[in-house]
Design an enzyme around this catalytic site. Structure first.
Site, short mmCIF file in Angstrom:
data_model
loop_
_atom_site.label_atom_id
_atom_site.label_comp_id
_atom_site.label_asym_id
_atom_site.label_seq_id
_atom_site.Cartn_x
_atom_site.Cartn_y
_atom_site.Cartn_z
N HIS A 1 0.91 -1.16 0.00
CA HIS A 1 0.00 0.00 0.00
C HIS A 1 0.94 1.20 0.00
O HIS A 1 1.22 1.78 1.05
CB HIS A 1 -0.83 0.04 1.28
CG HIS A 1 -2.01 -0.88 1.32
ND1 HIS A 1 -3.06 -0.82 0.43
CD2 HIS A 1 -2.32 -1.89 2.17
CE1 HIS A 1 -3.96 -1.73 0.73
NE2 HIS A 1 -3.53 -2.42 1.78
N ARG B 1 -4.15 -1.23 -4.64
CA ARG B 1 -4.63 0.14 -4.78
C ARG B 1 -6.15 0.25 -4.67
O ARG B 1 -6.68 1.31 -4.40
CB ARG B 1 -4.13 0.71 -6.11
CG ARG B 1 -4.63 2.08 -6.50
CD ARG B 1 -4.26 3.16 -5.48
NE ARG B 1 -4.76 4.46 -5.88
CZ ARG B 1 -6.03 4.87 -5.79
NH1 ARG B 1 -6.96 4.06 -5.32
NH2 ARG B 1 -6.37 6.08 -6.17
N LYS B 2 -6.84 -0.84 -4.94
CA LYS B 2 -8.33 -0.85 -4.86
C LYS B 2 -8.93 0.34 -5.61
O LYS B 2 -9.66 1.16 -5.04
CB LYS B 2 -8.82 -0.86 -3.42
CG LYS B 2 -8.43 -2.12 -2.65
CD LYS B 2 -9.15 -2.20 -1.32
CE LYS B 2 -8.81 -3.46 -0.55
NZ LYS B 2 -7.44 -3.51 -0.04
N ASP C 1 -12.99 4.16 -9.45
CA ASP C 1 -13.56 5.37 -10.07
C ASP C 1 -13.90 5.11 -11.54
O ASP C 1 -13.78 3.98 -12.02
CB ASP C 1 -12.55 6.52 -9.90
CG ASP C 1 -13.26 7.86 -9.72
OD1 ASP C 1 -14.24 8.12 -10.45
OD2 ASP C 1 -12.80 8.66 -8.88
N ILE C 2 -14.25 6.15 -12.26
CA ILE C 2 -14.59 5.99 -13.68
C ILE C 2 -13.32 5.65 -14.47
O ILE C 2 -12.19 5.92 -14.03
CB ILE C 2 -15.26 7.27 -14.27
CG1 ILE C 2 -14.29 8.47 -14.23
CG2 ILE C 2 -16.55 7.58 -13.53
CD1 ILE C 2 -14.77 9.65 -15.07
N ASN D 1 -11.67 6.86 -17.03
CA ASN D 1 -10.66 7.89 -17.30
C ASN D 1 -9.84 8.20 -16.06
O ASN D 1 -8.61 8.30 -16.11
CB ASN D 1 -11.35 9.16 -17.83
CG ASN D 1 -10.33 10.23 -18.18
OD1 ASN D 1 -9.45 10.01 -19.01
ND2 ASN D 1 -10.40 11.37 -17.50
N THR D 2 -10.51 8.35 -14.92
CA THR D 2 -9.79 8.69 -13.69
C THR D 2 -8.85 7.56 -13.27
O THR D 2 -7.69 7.79 -12.93
CB THR D 2 -10.80 9.00 -12.55
OG1 THR D 2 -11.62 10.08 -12.99
CG2 THR D 2 -10.10 9.38 -11.26
P1 BMP Z 1 -3.59 -8.24 7.86
O1 BMP Z 1 -3.17 -9.69 7.52
O2 BMP Z 1 -2.56 -7.51 8.65
O3 BMP Z 1 -4.97 -8.17 8.46
O4 BMP Z 1 -3.62 -7.46 6.46
C1 BMP Z 1 -4.52 -7.77 5.44
C2 BMP Z 1 -4.23 -6.97 4.20
O5 BMP Z 1 -5.13 -7.38 3.17
C3 BMP Z 1 -4.40 -5.47 4.32
O6 BMP Z 1 -3.40 -4.85 3.53
C4 BMP Z 1 -5.76 -5.16 3.73
O7 BMP Z 1 -5.79 -3.89 3.09
C5 BMP Z 1 -5.92 -6.28 2.70
N1 BMP Z 1 -7.32 -6.75 2.49
C6 BMP Z 1 -8.06 -7.33 3.49
O8 BMP Z 1 -7.59 -7.47 4.63
N2 BMP Z 1 -9.34 -7.79 3.21
C7 BMP Z 1 -9.90 -7.67 1.98
O9 BMP Z 1 -11.02 -8.13 1.78
C8 BMP Z 1 -9.15 -7.08 0.95
C9 BMP Z 1 -7.86 -6.64 1.22
O10 BMP Z 1 -7.13 -6.11 0.24
#
Ligand code: BMP
Length: 273
Positions: free
Chosen positions: A59, A89-90, A93-94, A96-97
């Site tokens: 992240h 990054r999840k 958005d649309i 273009n963005t």
């Molecule tokens: P942890 O094992 O410390 O709980 O971390 C889990 C990681 O997976 C985090 O980076 C979180 O953003 C990601 N994550 C999640 O936990 N559940 C989801 O459904 C989707 C994720 O990306």
């Protein structure tokens, strides 16, 4: 259930093939999620867990002293230890963005991350936008079909639509962030079966010692995830590096090896070896 190696040989998606080959070569289905805010800790953890991982999940927007050198060092570690990079990054958005967020800005994610992910909430145009940047570079996209958190809204028909969106874009969508296999999900009666598809399932919410984190996260064991739910890759964060303010290098290495072994044992059980 087919082996990772067999699936690698037959997979049409370049990023999926690369990941399956890495898993098969290194005999690890562990992805380590490195959610720390200091560059030095970030790189130190990755150097420790790299030998045990097929994939390192980042992240980068939480890193306070992010700079271009961090990316160069991350890429060097990816070569040194033979793992792929997944920027979590999840996008949401649309078209273009997201194409701009993926290619540009401070992070220029597409230039270094083999894999990234997106919420299906905007509909298929989010895939079009991301593919316009990522496909020419041979990148792969994961759709968030489900989440590990308590009360997640990504269930039922939302999950089914996510799988249909992926089926229509198999050249770029390599799989899902999900809690179970998606074979047959969203297939309408009389419609084509899921035989022709091989989506990878990468699963967060994995822990051996605790069942939650007090902030909605829910943990299952590698065996529950790989054997009982048929997922392909376990994503583990805090279960491996613990408290980033008190990093213990030996323990980080030990935990990474422990999760790698548990993940691989579960896979061998699944394929009946
Ligand atoms: P942890 O094992 O410390 O709980 O971390 C889990 C990681 O997976 C985090 O980076 C979180 O953003 C990601 N994550 C999640 O936990 N559940 C989801 O459904 C989707 C994720 O990306």
């Amino acid at each position: 259930m087919r082996t990772y190696g067999h699936r690698a040989n037959n997979h049409p998606n370049a990023a999926a093939r690369q990941l399956l080959e890495t898993i098969d070569r290194k005999k690890t289905n562990l992805c380590v999620s490195v959610d720390v805010t200091r560059k030095a800790d970030f790189l130190a953890i990755i150097d420790l867990v790299g030998p045990f991982s097929c994939l390192v999940k980042t992240h980068v927007d939480i890193i306070e002293d992010f700079d271009h050198d961090l990316i160069e060092q991350l890429q060097a570690l990816s070569k040194k230890h033979d793992f792929l990079i997944f920027e979590d990054r999840k996008f949401a958005d649309i078209g273009n963005t997201v194409s701009l967020q993926y290619s540009s800005g401070v992070h220029k994610i597409a230039s270094w991350s083999h894999i990234t992910n997106a919420h299906p909430v905007p509909g298929p145009s989010i895939i079009t936008g991301l593919a316009s940047v990522g496909k020419p570079l041979g990148r792969g996209l994961l759709l968030l079909a489900e989440m590990s958190t308590k009360g997640s809204l990504a269930v039922g028909s939302y999950t089914e639509e996510a799988v249909r969106m992926a089926r229509a874009n198999k050249d770029f969508v390599m799989g899902f962030i999900a809690q179970r296999r998606m074979d047959g999900v969203g297939v309408q009666e009389g419609g084509n079966s899921a035989e022709e598809e091989d989506f990878l399932i990468l699963t967060p919410g994995v822990g051996l010692d605790v069942r939650g984190d007090g902030m909605g996260q829910q943990y299952r064991t590698p065996r529950e995830v790989i054997v009982e739910s048929g997922c392909d890759v376990i994503i583990v964060g805090r279960g491996i590096y613990g408290n980033p303010k008190a990093l213990d290098a030996d323990n980080v290495r030990r935990q990474a090896e422990r999760y790698m072994k548990e993940g691989w044992k579960a896979y061998l059980e699944r394929i009946g070896e």
